[in-house]
Design a protein around this motif. Sequence first.
Motif, PDB file in Angstrom:
ATOM      1  N   ASP A 248       0.717  -1.312   0.534  1.00 40.45           N
ATOM      2  CA  ASP A 248      -0.022  -0.200   0.140  1.00 40.45           C
ATOM      3  C   ASP A 248       0.906   0.949   0.092  1.00 40.45           C
ATOM      4  OD1 ASP A 248      -2.508  -1.455   0.110  1.00 40.45           O
ATOM      5  OD2 ASP A 248      -2.517  -1.451   2.351  1.00 40.45           O
ATOM      6  N   ASN A 249       0.604   1.989  -1.592  1.00 37.74           N
ATOM      7  CA  ASN A 249       0.804   3.862  -1.442  1.00 37.74           C
ATOM      8  C   ASN A 249       2.806   3.744  -1.144  1.00 37.74           C
ATOM      9  OD1 ASN A 249      -1.350   4.492  -0.054  1.00 37.74           O
ATOM     10  ND2 ASN A 249      -0.833   4.379   2.093  1.00 37.74           N
ATOM     11  N   LEU A 250       3.387   2.308  -1.974  1.00 36.52           N
ATOM     12  CA  LEU A 250       4.777   2.163  -1.914  1.00 36.52           C
ATOM     13  C   LEU A 250       5.086   1.655  -2.865  1.00 36.52           C
ATOM     14  CD1 LEU A 250       6.188   0.772   1.296  1.00 36.52           C
ATOM     15  CD2 LEU A 250       6.758   2.615   0.323  1.00 36.52           C
ATOM     16  N   SER A 251       5.693   2.851  -4.051  1.00 38.28           N
ATOM     17  CA  SER A 251       5.839   2.006  -6.544  1.00 38.28           C
ATOM     18  C   SER A 251       6.669   1.266  -5.914  1.00 38.28           C
ATOM     19  CB  SER A 251       6.530   3.757  -6.575  1.00 38.28           C
ATOM     20  OG  SER A 251       8.042   3.741  -6.096  1.00 38.28           O
ATOM     21  N   ALA A 252       7.371   0.831  -7.022  1.00 36.83           N
ATOM     22  CA  ALA A 252       8.067  -0.829  -6.611  1.00 36.83           C
ATOM     23  C   ALA A 252       9.308   0.015  -6.269  1.00 36.83           C
ATOM     24  CB  ALA A 252       7.984  -1.050  -8.480  1.00 36.83           C
ATOM     25  N   MET A 253       9.479   1.329  -6.965  1.00 38.26           N
ATOM     26  CA  MET A 253      11.152   1.564  -7.184  1.00 38.26           C
ATOM     27  C   MET A 253      11.842   2.003  -5.660  1.00 38.26           C
ATOM     28  SD  MET A 253      13.842   2.868  -8.204  1.00 38.26           S
ATOM     29  CE  MET A 253      13.880   2.411 -10.217  1.00 38.26           C
ATOM     30  N   SER A 254      10.318   2.418  -4.932  1.00 39.90           N
ATOM     31  CA  SER A 254      10.711   2.852  -3.631  1.00 39.90           C
ATOM     32  C   SER A 254      10.582   2.077  -2.725  1.00 39.90           C
ATOM     33  CB  SER A 254       9.429   3.018  -3.197  1.00 39.90           C
ATOM     34  OG  SER A 254       9.356   4.137  -1.404  1.00 39.90           O
ATOM     35  N   ILE A 255      10.156   0.579  -3.357  1.00 41.34           N
ATOM     36  CA  ILE A 255      10.687  -0.868  -2.173  1.00 41.34           C
ATOM     37  C   ILE A 255      11.841  -1.377  -2.567  1.00 41.34           C
ATOM     38  CG2 ILE A 255      10.165  -3.247  -1.903  1.00 41.34           C
ATOM     39  CD1 ILE A 255       6.975  -2.405  -2.769  1.00 41.34           C
ATOM     40  N   ALA A 256      12.400  -0.979  -3.762  1.00 39.75           N
ATOM     41  CA  ALA A 256      13.458  -2.005  -4.271  1.00 39.75           C
ATOM     42  C   ALA A 256      14.890  -1.022  -3.571  1.00 39.75           C
ATOM     43  CB  ALA A 256      13.320  -1.928  -5.975  1.00 39.75           C
ATOM     44  N   LYS A 257      14.827   0.618  -3.249  1.00 38.08           N
ATOM     45  CA  LYS A 257      15.359   1.387  -2.679  1.00 38.08           C
ATOM     46  C   LYS A 257      15.622   0.981  -1.513  1.00 38.08           C
ATOM     47  CE  LYS A 257      14.983   5.879  -5.401  1.00 38.08           C
ATOM     48  NZ  LYS A 257      15.208   6.870  -5.578  1.00 38.08           N
ATOM     49  N   ARG A 258      14.280   1.032  -0.771  1.00 38.08           N
ATOM     50  CA  ARG A 258      14.702   0.284   0.638  1.00 38.08           C
ATOM     51  C   ARG A 258      15.297  -1.038   1.112  1.00 38.08           C
ATOM     52  NH1 ARG A 258       9.023   2.024   3.215  1.00 38.08           N
ATOM     53  NH2 ARG A 258       8.796   4.137   2.506  1.00 38.08           N
ATOM     54  N   TRP A 259      15.547  -1.959  -0.017  1.00 42.47           N
ATOM     55  CA  TRP A 259      16.143  -3.614  -0.069  1.00 42.47           C
ATOM     56  C   TRP A 259      17.552  -3.397  -0.674  1.00 42.47           C
ATOM     57  CZ3 TRP A 259      11.655  -6.833  -2.659  1.00 42.47           C
ATOM     58  CH2 TRP A 259      10.539  -7.143  -1.924  1.00 42.47           C
ATOM     59  N   TYR A 260      17.205  -2.574  -1.267  1.00 48.46           N
ATOM     60  CA  TYR A 260      19.263  -2.150  -1.482  1.00 48.46           C
ATOM     61  C   TYR A 260      19.654  -1.792  -0.853  1.00 48.46           C
ATOM     62  CZ  TYR A 260      23.286  -1.807  -4.443  1.00 48.46           C
ATOM     63  OH  TYR A 260      24.126  -1.981  -5.062  1.00 48.46           O
ATOM     64  N   TYR A 261      18.582  -1.256  -0.406  1.00 47.38           N
ATOM     65  CA  TYR A 261      19.845   0.118   1.063  1.00 47.38           C
ATOM     66  C   TYR A 261      20.136  -0.523   2.032  1.00 47.38           C
ATOM     67  CZ  TYR A 261      18.846   4.478  -2.111  1.00 47.38           C
ATOM     68  OH  TYR A 261      18.447   5.275  -3.521  1.00 47.38           O
ATOM     69  N   ALA A 262      19.075  -1.958   2.283  1.00 52.47           N
ATOM     70  CA  ALA A 262      19.383  -2.380   4.004  1.00 52.47           C
ATOM     71  C   ALA A 262      19.926  -3.203   3.545  1.00 52.47           C
ATOM     72  CB  ALA A 262      17.833  -2.128   3.552  1.00 52.47           C
ATOM     73  N   TRP A 263      19.790  -3.937   2.511  1.00 51.34           N
ATOM     74  CA  TRP A 263      21.430  -5.109   2.052  1.00 51.34           C
ATOM     75  C   TRP A 263      23.017  -4.587   2.478  1.00 51.34           C
ATOM     76  CZ3 TRP A 263      20.626 -10.034   2.827  1.00 51.34           C
ATOM     77  CH2 TRP A 263      19.878 -11.129   2.663  1.00 51.34           C
ATOM     78  N   LEU A 264      22.966  -3.409   1.457  1.00 46.15           N
ATOM     79  CA  LEU A 264      24.397  -2.998   1.388  1.00 46.15           C
ATOM     80  C   LEU A 264      24.645  -2.676   2.723  1.00 46.15           C
ATOM     81  CD1 LEU A 264      26.683  -2.320  -0.174  1.00 46.15           C
ATOM     82  CD2 LEU A 264      25.714   0.402  -1.008  1.00 46.15           C
TER      83      LEU A 264
END
Length: 204
Positions: free
Chosen positions: A160-176
């Motif tokens: 809800d209320n999150l774009s695919a790009m926003s989720i992708a950034k959150r995941w990548y930043y978290a993993w890095l």
Amino acid sequence: MTPNNSDFLNAPATDTKSHLLATGYKLLANKGFTAVGIKQILDTAGIPKGSFYHYFASKEAFGEAIIKGYFEHYKNRLQAISNQDITAQQKLHSYFQYWYDTQQTSCDHEKCLVVKLSGEVSDISDPMREALAGGYMQTIHWISEQIEAGWKDGSVPTADNLSAMSIAKRWYYAWLGASLIAKTSRTNDSLTEVWQMTVSELGL
């Protein structure tokens, strides 16, 4: 198939520039940028000093070329995952499973270049920093594409209320970030946390 860059290391011996890049890639991924001098690169590669400056204006330009080459091969590996006949959820799981598994073990040239340089070159080289940032975004765009594909095929839960790009950034930043913390703390706690978060958000 999971991303690695072994083909980047297997340059033909007759190609001096590729041989220099492959040698430098191993050295920088193992020791970092500042710890490796041009003399060590040349001695390890068995190449005279003049050949280095024929291809690269400076050590900084050499490092930038290594990073760009790394991400070019990484792009090919991501494409290989995309081409598999599996759901988008499975592709994302495969990608992050590989990241989780490899970053828990000893850091070698196959898997640590980006993690090592991310914490080192940002303040000492704008071209290298920009090359890393471009590589990050290349991967983030791929993750975003898989998320969108997963929404379409129903394999990835919608948010809800999150774009695919926003989720992708959150995941990548978290993993890095987790990889950097794991390297610093010498524990796997940070990786375990982001792995559990990612698996949960993938609906697994």
